[in-house]
Motif scaffolding. Sequence first.
Motif, PDB file in Angstrom:
ATOM      1  N   SER A 116      12.021  29.804 -10.505  1.00  0.00           N
ATOM      2  CA  SER A 116      13.192  30.471  -9.936  1.00  0.00           C
ATOM      3  C   SER A 116      14.088  31.025 -11.036  1.00  0.00           C
ATOM      4  O   SER A 116      14.570  32.165 -10.939  1.00  0.00           O
ATOM      5  CB  SER A 116      13.971  29.478  -9.071  1.00  0.00           C
ATOM      6  N   ASP A 117      14.309  30.242 -12.090  1.00  0.00           N
ATOM      7  CA  ASP A 117      15.137  30.715 -13.209  1.00  0.00           C
ATOM      8  C   ASP A 117      14.502  31.911 -13.893  1.00  0.00           C
ATOM      9  O   ASP A 117      15.181  32.897 -14.208  1.00  0.00           O
ATOM     10  CB  ASP A 117      15.358  29.584 -14.225  1.00  0.00           C
ATOM     11  N   GLU A 118      13.191  31.867 -14.118  1.00  0.00           N
ATOM     12  CA  GLU A 118      12.498  32.988 -14.762  1.00  0.00           C
ATOM     13  C   GLU A 118      12.554  34.238 -13.887  1.00  0.00           C
ATOM     14  O   GLU A 118      12.751  35.352 -14.382  1.00  0.00           O
ATOM     15  CB  GLU A 118      11.046  32.616 -15.062  1.00  0.00           C
ATOM     16  N   THR A 177       0.830  -1.205   0.000  1.00  0.00           N
ATOM     17  CA  THR A 177       0.000   0.000   0.000  1.00  0.00           C
ATOM     18  C   THR A 177       0.867   1.258   0.000  1.00  0.00           C
ATOM     19  O   THR A 177       0.592   2.214  -0.735  1.00  0.00           O
ATOM     20  CB  THR A 177      -0.928   0.005   1.240  1.00  0.00           C
ATOM     21  N   ALA A 178       1.904   1.252   0.798  1.00  0.00           N
ATOM     22  CA  ALA A 178       2.799   2.412   0.853  1.00  0.00           C
ATOM     23  C   ALA A 178       3.455   2.643  -0.502  1.00  0.00           C
ATOM     24  O   ALA A 178       3.561   3.791  -0.952  1.00  0.00           O
ATOM     25  CB  ALA A 178       3.859   2.213   1.935  1.00  0.00           C
ATOM     26  N   GLN A 179       3.869   1.591  -1.153  1.00  0.00           N
ATOM     27  CA  GLN A 179       4.482   1.743  -2.476  1.00  0.00           C
ATOM     28  C   GLN A 179       3.483   2.322  -3.470  1.00  0.00           C
ATOM     29  O   GLN A 179       3.812   3.232  -4.225  1.00  0.00           O
ATOM     30  CB  GLN A 179       4.987   0.391  -3.000  1.00  0.00           C
ATOM     31  N   ARG A 180       2.265   1.788  -3.471  1.00  0.00           N
ATOM     32  CA  ARG A 180       1.244   2.283  -4.404  1.00  0.00           C
ATOM     33  C   ARG A 180       0.937   3.750  -4.160  1.00  0.00           C
ATOM     34  O   ARG A 180       0.737   4.515  -5.102  1.00  0.00           O
ATOM     35  CB  ARG A 180      -0.047   1.463  -4.264  1.00  0.00           C
ATOM     36  N   GLU A 181       0.892   4.155  -2.916  1.00  0.00           N
ATOM     37  CA  GLU A 181       0.530   5.539  -2.602  1.00  0.00           C
ATOM     38  C   GLU A 181       1.718   6.490  -2.667  1.00  0.00           C
ATOM     39  O   GLU A 181       1.539   7.671  -2.974  1.00  0.00           O
ATOM     40  CB  GLU A 181      -0.116   5.601  -1.213  1.00  0.00           C
ATOM     41  N   MET A 182       2.909   6.015  -2.411  1.00  0.00           N
ATOM     42  CA  MET A 182       4.078   6.883  -2.393  1.00  0.00           C
ATOM     43  C   MET A 182       4.595   7.206  -3.792  1.00  0.00           C
ATOM     44  O   MET A 182       5.107   8.298  -4.010  1.00  0.00           O
ATOM     45  CB  MET A 182       5.206   6.250  -1.567  1.00  0.00           C
ATOM     46  N   LEU A 183       4.472   6.296  -4.720  1.00  0.00           N
ATOM     47  CA  LEU A 183       4.992   6.547  -6.067  1.00  0.00           C
ATOM     48  C   LEU A 183       4.341   7.760  -6.725  1.00  0.00           C
ATOM     49  O   LEU A 183       5.051   8.626  -7.241  1.00  0.00           O
ATOM     50  CB  LEU A 183       4.851   5.292  -6.940  1.00  0.00           C
ATOM     51  N   PRO A 184       2.997   7.889  -6.713  1.00  0.00           N
ATOM     52  CA  PRO A 184       2.414   9.108  -7.292  1.00  0.00           C
ATOM     53  C   PRO A 184       2.831  10.381  -6.543  1.00  0.00           C
ATOM     54  O   PRO A 184       3.061  11.423  -7.155  1.00  0.00           O
ATOM     55  CB  PRO A 184       0.900   8.886  -7.178  1.00  0.00           C
ATOM     56  N   ILE A 185       2.963  10.268  -5.241  1.00  0.00           N
ATOM     57  CA  ILE A 185       3.383  11.429  -4.456  1.00  0.00           C
ATOM     58  C   ILE A 185       4.809  11.828  -4.831  1.00  0.00           C
ATOM     59  O   ILE A 185       5.106  13.016  -5.002  1.00  0.00           O
ATOM     60  CB  ILE A 185       3.270  11.138  -2.942  1.00  0.00           C
ATOM     61  N   LEU A 186       5.684  10.850  -5.003  1.00  0.00           N
ATOM     62  CA  LEU A 186       7.060  11.155  -5.398  1.00  0.00           C
ATOM     63  C   LEU A 186       7.104  11.765  -6.793  1.00  0.00           C
ATOM     64  O   LEU A 186       7.880  12.693  -7.047  1.00  0.00           O
ATOM     65  CB  LEU A 186       7.917   9.883  -5.340  1.00  0.00           C
ATOM     66  N   ARG A 187       6.274  11.285  -7.709  1.00  0.00           N
ATOM     67  CA  ARG A 187       6.216  11.877  -9.043  1.00  0.00           C
ATOM     68  C   ARG A 187       5.750  13.334  -8.959  1.00  0.00           C
ATOM     69  O   ARG A 187       6.306  14.210  -9.621  1.00  0.00           O
ATOM     70  CB  ARG A 187       5.262  11.076  -9.942  1.00  0.00           C
ATOM     71  N   ASP A 188       4.710  13.564  -8.137  1.00  0.00           N
ATOM     72  CA  ASP A 188       4.214  14.933  -7.967  1.00  0.00           C
ATOM     73  C   ASP A 188       5.282  15.841  -7.373  1.00  0.00           C
ATOM     74  O   ASP A 188       5.452  16.988  -7.807  1.00  0.00           O
ATOM     75  CB  ASP A 188       2.964  14.952  -7.080  1.00  0.00           C
ATOM     76  N   LEU A 189       6.006  15.331  -6.389  1.00  0.00           N
ATOM     77  CA  LEU A 189       7.068  16.128  -5.771  1.00  0.00           C
ATOM     78  C   LEU A 189       8.170  16.452  -6.784  1.00  0.00           C
ATOM     79  O   LEU A 189       8.684  17.571  -6.806  1.00  0.00           O
ATOM     80  CB  LEU A 189       7.667  15.389  -4.578  1.00  0.00           C
ATOM     81  N   ARG A 190       8.499  15.499  -7.616  1.00  0.00           N
ATOM     82  CA  ARG A 190       9.518  15.737  -8.645  1.00  0.00           C
ATOM     83  C   ARG A 190       9.033  16.819  -9.617  1.00  0.00           C
ATOM     84  O   ARG A 190       9.771  17.737  -9.973  1.00  0.00           O
ATOM     85  CB  ARG A 190       9.819  14.442  -9.406  1.00  0.00           C
ATOM     86  N   GLU A 191       7.758  16.729 -10.008  1.00  0.00           N
ATOM     87  CA  GLU A 191       7.194  17.724 -10.929  1.00  0.00           C
ATOM     88  C   GLU A 191       7.158  19.108 -10.276  1.00  0.00           C
ATOM     89  O   GLU A 191       7.502  20.108 -10.910  1.00  0.00           O
ATOM     90  CB  GLU A 191       5.783  17.298 -11.338  1.00  0.00           C
ATOM     91  N   ILE A 192       6.766  19.167  -9.015  1.00  0.00           N
ATOM     92  CA  ILE A 192       6.731  20.445  -8.293  1.00  0.00           C
ATOM     93  C   ILE A 192       8.136  21.037  -8.199  1.00  0.00           C
ATOM     94  O   ILE A 192       8.324  22.236  -8.386  1.00  0.00           O
ATOM     95  CB  ILE A 192       6.108  20.250  -6.892  1.00  0.00           C
ATOM     96  N   THR A 193       9.115  20.194  -7.932  1.00  0.00           N
ATOM     97  CA  THR A 193      10.490  20.666  -7.838  1.00  0.00           C
ATOM     98  C   THR A 193      10.964  21.231  -9.168  1.00  0.00           C
ATOM     99  O   THR A 193      11.614  22.288  -9.216  1.00  0.00           O
ATOM    100  CB  THR A 193      11.415  19.511  -7.401  1.00  0.00           C
ATOM    101  N   GLU A 194      10.635  20.551 -10.253  1.00  0.00           N
ATOM    102  CA  GLU A 194      11.026  21.044 -11.579  1.00  0.00           C
ATOM    103  C   GLU A 194      10.349  22.375 -11.891  1.00  0.00           C
ATOM    104  O   GLU A 194      10.981  23.299 -12.410  1.00  0.00           O
ATOM    105  CB  GLU A 194      10.685  19.997 -12.650  1.00  0.00           C
ATOM    106  N   ARG A 195       9.070  22.490 -11.555  1.00  0.00           N
ATOM    107  CA  ARG A 195       8.360  23.755 -11.788  1.00  0.00           C
ATOM    108  C   ARG A 195       8.949  24.885 -10.943  1.00  0.00           C
ATOM    109  O   ARG A 195       9.082  26.015 -11.411  1.00  0.00           O
ATOM    110  CB  ARG A 195       6.876  23.598 -11.484  1.00  0.00           C
ATOM    111  N   ALA A 196       9.266  24.572  -9.701  1.00  0.00           N
ATOM    112  CA  ALA A 196       9.861  25.590  -8.826  1.00  0.00           C
ATOM    113  C   ALA A 196      11.204  26.054  -9.388  1.00  0.00           C
ATOM    114  O   ALA A 196      11.530  27.245  -9.330  1.00  0.00           O
ATOM    115  CB  ALA A 196      10.042  25.047  -7.408  1.00  0.00           C
TER     116      ALA A 196
END
Length: 135
Positions: A64-66, A41-60
């Motif tokens: 920041s660059d802009e 269950t943790a793996q199923r729920e954590m993977l989307p959260i980690l993807r979202d965090l990676r996307e948020i980090t890239e957007r941030a």
Amino acid sequence: MNVEVLALIATIVFVLIALFLIPLMLQLRQTAQKVDELVSTAQREMLPILRDLREITERAKVISDETEKDLKKVRPIFDSLEQTGEMIHNFTAAMNSGIGQIVGRSMGTWLGMRAAKKAVAKELSKSKKGGRENG
């Protein structure tokens, strides 16, 4: 002691151990299954959260660059404002120093005399009008 008695004691000990160990092993098996379910269950729920965090980090990072690019564009404006402020400060300091005070007082005296001249002329014209009406 008799071998039969020892065998009976050993049998009783083994039965007691079995009675204790069987429920313990069943409980361990259930616990291991629950841990496996929890990990799944943790793996199923954590993977989307980690993807979202990676996307948020890239957007941030993009934001920041802009922002940094925009600040580089706006920096000359702030430099100009700083220079303008320094010029105004220097002008004000010069006006408050010796020559500035003399010029300021002279202007004040001149404006005061001009206003007094107008007031006197106005009073004289009133008095001339008033003298004609009485005469």
